[in-house]
Motif scaffolding. Structure first.
Motif, PDB file in Angstrom:
ATOM      1  N   LEU A   1       0.836  -1.196   0.000  1.00 51.32           N
ATOM      2  CA  LEU A   1       0.000   0.000   0.000  1.00 51.32           C
ATOM      3  C   LEU A   1       0.874   1.250   0.000  1.00 51.32           C
ATOM      4  N   LYS A   2       1.902   1.247   0.843  1.00 49.78           N
ATOM      5  CA  LYS A   2       2.827   2.383   0.906  1.00 49.78           C
ATOM      6  C   LYS A   2       3.430   2.632  -0.473  1.00 49.78           C
ATOM      7  N   GLY A   3       3.846   1.567  -1.140  1.00 54.52           N
ATOM      8  CA  GLY A   3       4.432   1.701  -2.468  1.00 54.52           C
ATOM      9  C   GLY A   3       3.464   2.298  -3.471  1.00 54.52           C
ATOM     10  N   ARG A   4       2.236   1.783  -3.482  1.00 55.93           N
ATOM     11  CA  ARG A   4       1.222   2.283  -4.436  1.00 55.93           C
ATOM     12  C   ARG A   4       0.885   3.746  -4.171  1.00 55.93           C
ATOM     13  N   VAL A   5       0.688   4.073  -2.907  1.00 55.68           N
ATOM     14  CA  VAL A   5       0.295   5.433  -2.550  1.00 55.68           C
ATOM     15  C   VAL A   5       1.402   6.427  -2.885  1.00 55.68           C
ATOM     16  N   MET A   6       2.617   6.109  -2.512  1.00 52.14           N
ATOM     17  CA  MET A   6       3.709   7.045  -2.744  1.00 52.14           C
ATOM     18  C   MET A   6       4.060   7.137  -4.226  1.00 52.14           C
ATOM     19  N   GLU A   7       3.895   6.053  -4.951  1.00 45.20           N
ATOM     20  CA  GLU A   7       4.108   6.095  -6.397  1.00 45.20           C
ATOM     21  C   GLU A   7       3.070   7.005  -7.046  1.00 45.20           C
ATOM     22  N   ALA A   8       1.835   6.926  -6.581  1.00 46.46           N
ATOM     23  CA  ALA A   8       0.779   7.796  -7.098  1.00 46.46           C
ATOM     24  C   ALA A   8       1.058   9.265  -6.792  1.00 46.46           C
ATOM     25  N   LYS A   9       1.816   9.525  -5.734  1.00 47.79           N
ATOM     26  CA  LYS A   9       2.189  10.894  -5.372  1.00 47.79           C
ATOM     27  C   LYS A   9       3.421  11.379  -6.129  1.00 47.79           C
ATOM     28  N   GLY A  10       3.969  10.514  -7.007  1.00 43.90           N
ATOM     29  CA  GLY A  10       5.089  10.937  -7.849  1.00 43.90           C
ATOM     30  C   GLY A  10       6.463  10.518  -7.371  1.00 43.90           C
ATOM     31  N   TYR A  11       6.527   9.696  -6.353  1.00 44.83           N
ATOM     32  CA  TYR A  11       7.819   9.230  -5.847  1.00 44.83           C
ATOM     33  C   TYR A  11       8.241   7.966  -6.575  1.00 44.83           C
ATOM     34  N   GLU A  12       9.546   7.782  -6.684  1.00 42.42           N
ATOM     35  CA  GLU A  12      10.080   6.539  -7.238  1.00 42.42           C
ATOM     36  C   GLU A  12      10.063   5.503  -6.125  1.00 42.42           C
ATOM     37  N   VAL A  13       9.421   4.383  -6.384  1.00 35.74           N
ATOM     38  CA  VAL A  13       9.280   3.354  -5.364  1.00 35.74           C
ATOM     39  C   VAL A  13       9.893   2.059  -5.865  1.00 35.74           C
TER      40      VAL A  13
END
Length: 90
Positions: free
Chosen positions: A19-31
């Motif tokens: 979930l952390k990966g999906r959410v932060m990726e959606a915010k534009g971070y490289e995960v």
């Protein structure tokens, strides 16, 4: 940073990391899919906070909040959104 937080359901760790990966990726971070927890280093860099791979005992509460706040806050927002969607489907 070592993991000091306790999850009520230990088996949920993998799903929470996803979930952390999906959410932060959606915010534009490289995960990194194999280590979604590593996104905290990118958040720390944005805040101008030097975060080490191990002991970060020198961090102030304010600095830790600036790193963890955006991550945890966005995860909570997503979980609320998911719960609302489940309620409306019923």
């Amino acid at each position: 940073m070592t993991r000091n937080n306790k999850i009520l359901v230990p088996n949920a760790r993998k799903e929470l990391d996803q979930l952390k990966g999906r959410v932060m990726e959606a915010k534009g971070y490289e995960v990194n899919a194999s280590d979604p927890d590593a996104v905290k280093y990118e958040v720390a860099d944005e805040q101008g906070i030097h975060l080490k791979k191990k002991n970060n005992g020198q961090l102030t509460s304010e600095q830790a909040g600036k790193i963890g706040g955006p991550i945890g806050g966005n995860m909570v927002k997503e979980m609320i959104k998911m719960a609302q969607e489940q309620i409306t489907r019923k």
